[in-house]
Design an enzyme around this catalytic site. Structure first.
Site, PDB file in Angstrom:
ATOM      1  CG  ASP A 100      -0.409  -0.009   2.608  1.00  0.00           C
ATOM      2  OD1 ASP A 100       0.933  -0.013   2.586  1.00  0.00           O
ATOM      3  OD2 ASP A 100      -1.218  -0.079   3.641  1.00  0.00           O
ATOM      4  CG  ASP A 137       0.727  -4.235   2.082  1.00  0.00           C
ATOM      5  OD1 ASP A 137       0.737  -5.123   2.897  1.00  0.00           O
ATOM      6  OD2 ASP A 137       1.067  -3.155   1.855  1.00  0.00           O
ATOM      7  CD  GLU A 158       8.435  -0.262   7.233  1.00  0.00           C
ATOM      8  OE1 GLU A 158       7.467  -0.955   6.878  1.00  0.00           O
ATOM      9  OE2 GLU A 158       8.641   1.185   6.624  1.00  0.00           O
TER      10      GLU A 158
HETATM   11  O1  KIV Z   1       3.593  -1.053   1.679  1.00  0.00           O
HETATM   12  C1  KIV Z   1       4.866  -1.572   1.702  1.00  0.00           C
HETATM   13  O2  KIV Z   1       5.475  -1.390   0.524  1.00  0.00           O
HETATM   14  C2  KIV Z   1       5.490  -2.135   2.532  1.00  0.00           C
HETATM   15  C3  KIV Z   1       6.789  -2.466   2.513  1.00  0.00           C
HETATM   16  C4  KIV Z   1       7.634  -1.152   2.831  1.00  0.00           C
HETATM   17  C5  KIV Z   1       7.333  -3.488   3.547  1.00  0.00           C
HETATM   18  O3  KIV Z   1       4.595  -2.641   3.257  1.00  0.00           O
END
Ligand code: KIV
Length: 288
Positions: free
Chosen positions: A66, A105, A203
């Protein structure tokens, strides 16, 4: 060769197909990599062309993150991204991808309502082509993870800096620096692992904490700004290609530097993660 025997060229930069596709990356294969000590590589992808290129470069996992809300849409956070948009981008990536493991996500607001909502949102992403869904947070998310896994939906959890909680966390800052928050992260990781989350993104956490969590985690840990001792690494594609404007976080390396092409840059990311030269904890890691 006569002109008429040349295969027709697709217009508008349609994604090229890899000539000799590798065997599809499966969860079973990713687990075997963890067991064998082989690092897992992951990059974000939001469209068919980049998915095809990353797949051809040998990236193990594509993440329809996301983060597309910030990278593609220009928002200041990931919060405005909708489930409909995630479904659209997942479909695009699935069309360009052949063999990488595809994770999508769950966006903000698509699972906070409880098990029923989380299942319905995950089904939409799986039907769009995802093979695993990712959700952020610990504690309250463990029952959701268990419910999804029971229903045959592989789950990647996400702890540490969870961007959907940016306002609650007071900004994009390193998590787990003090004993209490480090203990909470360890507990949440243990609960998510017990609930069946096959993968866990860590993260922006201190390298030692990420290493401890990784050693105990029953699945595959993927770090971003979490040092070198996780089972794999992820970066936002546009960050590592230096396309995004403004200062980059310290944990990012510009792989375009010295690379003759984007394909070469992505290949050198894969190589650097696999051989352990990226990340370099002294340069890209954080201490408590
Ligand atoms: O949304 C995303 O790209 C992420 C990564 C940074 C792990 O969650």
């Amino acid at each position: 060769m006569p002109a008429e025997s040349t295969p027709p060229q697709a217009p508008y930069g349609a994604p090229p197909r890899a000539d000799a596709p590798r065997k599809p990356v499966t969860l079973h294969r990713l687990r075997a990599m963890r067991e064998a000590g082989e690092k897992v590589t992951m990059l974000t992808a939001y469209d068919a062309a980049s998915a095809s290129l990353l797949d051809a470069a040998g990236v193990d996992c594509l993440l329809v993150g996301d983060s597309l809300g910030m990278v593609m849409q220009g928002h200041a956070s990931t919060l405005p991204v909708t489930l409909e948009q995630m479904v659209y981008h997942t479909q695009c990536v699935a069309r360009g991808n052949r063999s990488a493991w595809l994770i999508a996500d769950l966006p903000f607001g698509s699972y906070q309502g409880g098990v029923e909502q989380a299942v319905a949102s995950s089904v939409a992403l799986m039907q769009a082509g995802a093979q695993m869904i990712k959700l952020e947070g610990g504690g309250w998310t463990a029952p959701l993870v268990a419910a999804l896994v029971e229903r045959g939906i592989p789950v990647c959890a996400h702890l540490g800096l969870t961007p959907q909680s940016v306002h609650a966390l007071g900004g994009y800052r390193i998590q787990g620096r003090d004993t209490q928050s480090a203990d909470t992260l360890r507990r949440h990781a243990a609960e998510l692992g017990a609930a069946g989350a096959a993968m866990l993104v860590l993260e922006l956490v201190p390298s030692d904490l990420a290493a401890d969590i990784s050693a105990d985690y029953p699945g595959i840990t993927i770090g971003i700004g979490a040092g070198a001792r996780t089972h794999g690494q992820v970066l936002v594609l546009h960050d590592m290609l230096d396309i995004t404007r403004g200062p980059k976080p310290r944990f990012v390396r510009n792989f375009m530097q010295g690379a003759p092409s984007v394909l070469d840059a992505v290949r050198s990311y894969v190589e650097a993660v696999k051989e352990g030269s990226f990340p370099d904890e002294a340069v890209h890691g954080y201490t408590a």
